[in-house]
Structure formats: structure tokens, C-alpha cells
Design a protein around this motif. Structure first.
Motif, PDB file in Angstrom:
ATOM      1  N   TRP A  20      -7.968   6.288   0.477  1.00 48.69           N
ATOM      2  CA  TRP A  20      -7.005   5.850   1.502  1.00 48.69           C
ATOM      3  C   TRP A  20      -7.454   6.285   2.896  1.00 48.69           C
ATOM      4  O   TRP A  20      -7.434   5.502   3.846  1.00 48.69           O
ATOM      5  CB  TRP A  20      -5.628   6.408   1.190  1.00 48.69           C
ATOM      6  CG  TRP A  20      -4.592   6.127   2.250  1.00 48.69           C
ATOM      7  CD1 TRP A  20      -4.106   6.998   3.180  1.00 48.69           C
ATOM      8  CD2 TRP A  20      -3.927   4.882   2.481  1.00 48.69           C
ATOM      9  NE1 TRP A  20      -3.172   6.384   3.977  1.00 48.69           N
ATOM     10  CE2 TRP A  20      -3.034   5.074   3.568  1.00 48.69           C
ATOM     11  CE3 TRP A  20      -3.983   3.638   1.884  1.00 48.69           C
ATOM     12  CZ2 TRP A  20      -2.221   4.072   4.066  1.00 48.69           C
ATOM     13  CZ3 TRP A  20      -3.166   2.622   2.367  1.00 48.69           C
ATOM     14  CH2 TRP A  20      -2.300   2.837   3.448  1.00 48.69           C
ATOM     15  N   TRP A  23     -10.476   4.187   3.936  1.00 50.90           N
ATOM     16  CA  TRP A  23     -10.345   2.765   3.616  1.00 50.90           C
ATOM     17  C   TRP A  23     -11.005   1.861   4.653  1.00 50.90           C
ATOM     18  O   TRP A  23     -11.807   0.979   4.330  1.00 50.90           O
ATOM     19  CB  TRP A  23      -8.870   2.414   3.467  1.00 50.90           C
ATOM     20  CG  TRP A  23      -8.606   1.021   2.968  1.00 50.90           C
ATOM     21  CD1 TRP A  23      -8.343  -0.098   3.724  1.00 50.90           C
ATOM     22  CD2 TRP A  23      -8.573   0.586   1.600  1.00 50.90           C
ATOM     23  NE1 TRP A  23      -8.138  -1.197   2.913  1.00 50.90           N
ATOM     24  CE2 TRP A  23      -8.274  -0.799   1.606  1.00 50.90           C
ATOM     25  CE3 TRP A  23      -8.751   1.235   0.384  1.00 50.90           C
ATOM     26  CZ2 TRP A  23      -8.165  -1.545   0.435  1.00 50.90           C
ATOM     27  CZ3 TRP A  23      -8.641   0.494  -0.785  1.00 50.90           C
ATOM     28  CH2 TRP A  23      -8.350  -0.875  -0.745  1.00 50.90           C
ATOM     29  N   LEU A  31     -15.328   1.025  -2.167  1.00 50.95           N
ATOM     30  CA  LEU A  31     -13.984   1.353  -2.623  1.00 50.95           C
ATOM     31  C   LEU A  31     -13.834   1.120  -4.117  1.00 50.95           C
ATOM     32  O   LEU A  31     -13.293   1.966  -4.847  1.00 50.95           O
ATOM     33  CB  LEU A  31     -12.957   0.521  -1.846  1.00 50.95           C
ATOM     34  CG  LEU A  31     -12.870   0.811  -0.344  1.00 50.95           C
ATOM     35  CD1 LEU A  31     -12.060  -0.272   0.355  1.00 50.95           C
ATOM     36  CD2 LEU A  31     -12.259   2.186  -0.095  1.00 50.95           C
TER      37      LEU A  31
END
Length: 280
Positions: A20, A23, A31
Motif C-alpha cells: 500500500w 503502490w 505488486l
């Protein structure tokens, strides 16, 4: 080891929290790869799962588990959006762990049966149960599950072959479960997770509950009726209630909830207040 162990849940939550934070500066491939690498490190007690990614433009499609292939796939489509909300991100990021828990459920069933700790019905007996339950009320169906112990030990033939056929999983999974069948006692003697259905009582009974609806699609229909799927007017709501109350789904969503709380704590966030925040 198990996916329900605190060490694995914390490890995965920490990786997801980092995803997160990184990101916007990470590529879609990075990711996806980090998420799959993290969950793979938590499932080393099982035969290696084939983790893959696919892309499908469907906001309700996060991933899928293929027991017959011993494969789990995650939808990379969601990892391309810079302004993904925290709620949506967590749903996506927890999918590999959720689906891996389903793999563990199947693996534990195999371990339990092969170690003779839990009993398994012969195909003939299961067919009789199916016919006997057809058209019965939800109450009668529940009673059939809870009383009479409609299970019997397999005394002849290859246990591996029979269990493989019933669970529809690859030979390598059955062989691994059989080789490590003694570990099933360690699993069922460990502390039951907070989210375990109180009606199960013990981890051994929880595995039996997972097994009850693993037979075939017809027994799935029995469970569907037993969970209160009533009428077209309440179809969507009734289906969602039924689906999430199935023993294996209740367990997988329960483990999700615990990791979600860890992620929110790591990020200093809370729901519903921060559901719609976007990555920093």
C-alpha cells in the motif's frame, strides 16, 4: 505450520501494508509478484501451489482457486489503478491468502482421512445420503449432518486413490498429505482460531465440516437449502448469506478479517472512516 497461525498472518499483513505504501511507485508486475511471493512463503507446509496472474476487466473478480490443478490465480487488472481505494486494495491483496486457505482446507481433509483421524464416506453411502435428503426440509438436512454419523472408514482399496478421486486434487498433493499425515494431529491439537464456528467445537470437527460439502455439487445444493436460500425476491441477499455461511467460506473470511485488522493497524487506519482513502 498453518495459514491460521499468528506468525503467518502477521508476516502477510506486513507485506500487504508495504504494498500500500509503495503502490504508486511500483509497477503492476511488482505488486502482483510481491503479493504472490508473500503468500507462497506462508504455504510451505503444503506441496507447492502454482500461483499465477491473469487480467480480466471485472471489478468483482479478484482471483480463483483451482483444486484440480493445485493452482491459484490473482487478477492483476486491479493493480493498475493508482487511485485504488483502501477498501478495494485490501480485498484484492487478501485474495491470494483467502484462496490459499481453501487449498489448506482441502489438504487438511486429505491429511485427516489418510491418517484415519476422520472418517470418509464410500461413494455408495454418499449416494444414499443424497437420495435420502432430496426434498427434505432445512431442519431435517441439518439433523442429517449432525446426527447418525453417516461416515464410515474405508477398509479396502487404495486410500490415496479414493481420496484423490473424491477431492479431485493432483496425485502430488495426496502423496504429500499422506507422507505428512502425522502432522494432522499437531494441527487439530493447536489452539482453535478466534473465528472458528462455535458449533464445530474443535479443529477436528471444523475439518469434518469442510469435508461435508466437498463431496459433489448435489451435496452443495443440500447445504444451499440448509442455509436459507429462499425465493426469488430474496435471491441475491439469500445467496450471499448462504455463501458466506458455508463452513469453508466462513473460515476463509474469518482469516481475512484478522489480517485486515493487522493491516489497518499497521497503516494507522480504520473502517469505515478510511475506506475510500487512496495510496499515499
Amino acid at each position: 505450520m498453518s495459514l491460521q497461525y499468528e506468525s503467518n498472518m502477521t508476516k502477510y499483513a506486513n507485506v500487504v501494508s508495504k504494498l500500500w505504501k509503495n503502490w504508486r511507485s511500483s509497477s503492476t508486475n511488482q505488486l502482483v509478484n510481491e503479493a504472490l511471493k508473500a503468500v507462497k512463503s506462508c504455504t510451505t507446509f503444503m506441496p507447492p501451489i502454482d500461483y499465477r496472474a491473469y487480467s480480466k476487466a471485472n471489478f468483482g473478480d479478484f482471483g480463483v482457486h483451482y483444486p484440480g490443478l493445485w493452482r491459484i490465480e490473482i487478477n492483476r487488472y486491479h493493480a493498475q489503478f493508482d487511485n485504488i481505494t483502501l477498501e478495494y486494495f485490501i480485498e484484492w491483496a487478501l485474495t491470494p491468502y483467502h484462496e490459499s486457505r481453501h487449498a489448506e482446507q482441502t489438504y487438511r481433509i486429505a491429511q485427516g482421512v489418510l491418517s484415519n483421524e476422520i472418517k470418509f464416506p464410500t461413494k455408495d453411502l454418499a449416494n444414499k445420503i443424497q437420495l435420502a435428503m432430496k426434498g427434505r426440509s432445512p431442519k431435517e438436512i441439518r439433523q442429517a449432518y449432525e446426527t447418525g454419523n453417516p461416515f464410515e472408514v474405508i477398509d479396502s482399496g487404495s486410500r490415496q486413490a479414493i481420496v484423490k478421486s473424491w477431492l479431485n486434487i493432483p496425485t502430488k498433493v495426496i502423496v504429500h498429505a499422506d507422507t505428512h499425515r502425522s502432522y494432522f494431529k499437531n494441527f487439530i491439537s493447536s489452539t482453535p482460531p478466534l473465528w472458528m464456528d462455535k458449533r464445530s467445537g474443535t479443529l477436528k470437527n471444523a475439518v469434518i465440516d469442510w469435508m461435508k460439502i466437498s463431496y459433489d455439487r448435489y451435496l452443495g445444493e443440500i447445504d444451499r437449502k440448509a442455509q436459507g436460500f429462499v425465493g426469488e425476491k430474496t435471491k441475491t441477499r439469500g445467496f450471499a448469506r448462504m455463501y458466506m455461511s458455508l463452513p469453508e467460506e466462513k473460515d476463509a473470511y474469518g482469516i481475512e478479517k484478522q489480517i485486515k485488522l493487522k493491516i489497518l493497524n499497521n497503516l494507522g487506519k480504520s473502517f469505515p472512516a478510511d475506506e475510500n482513502v487512496t495510496p499515499p
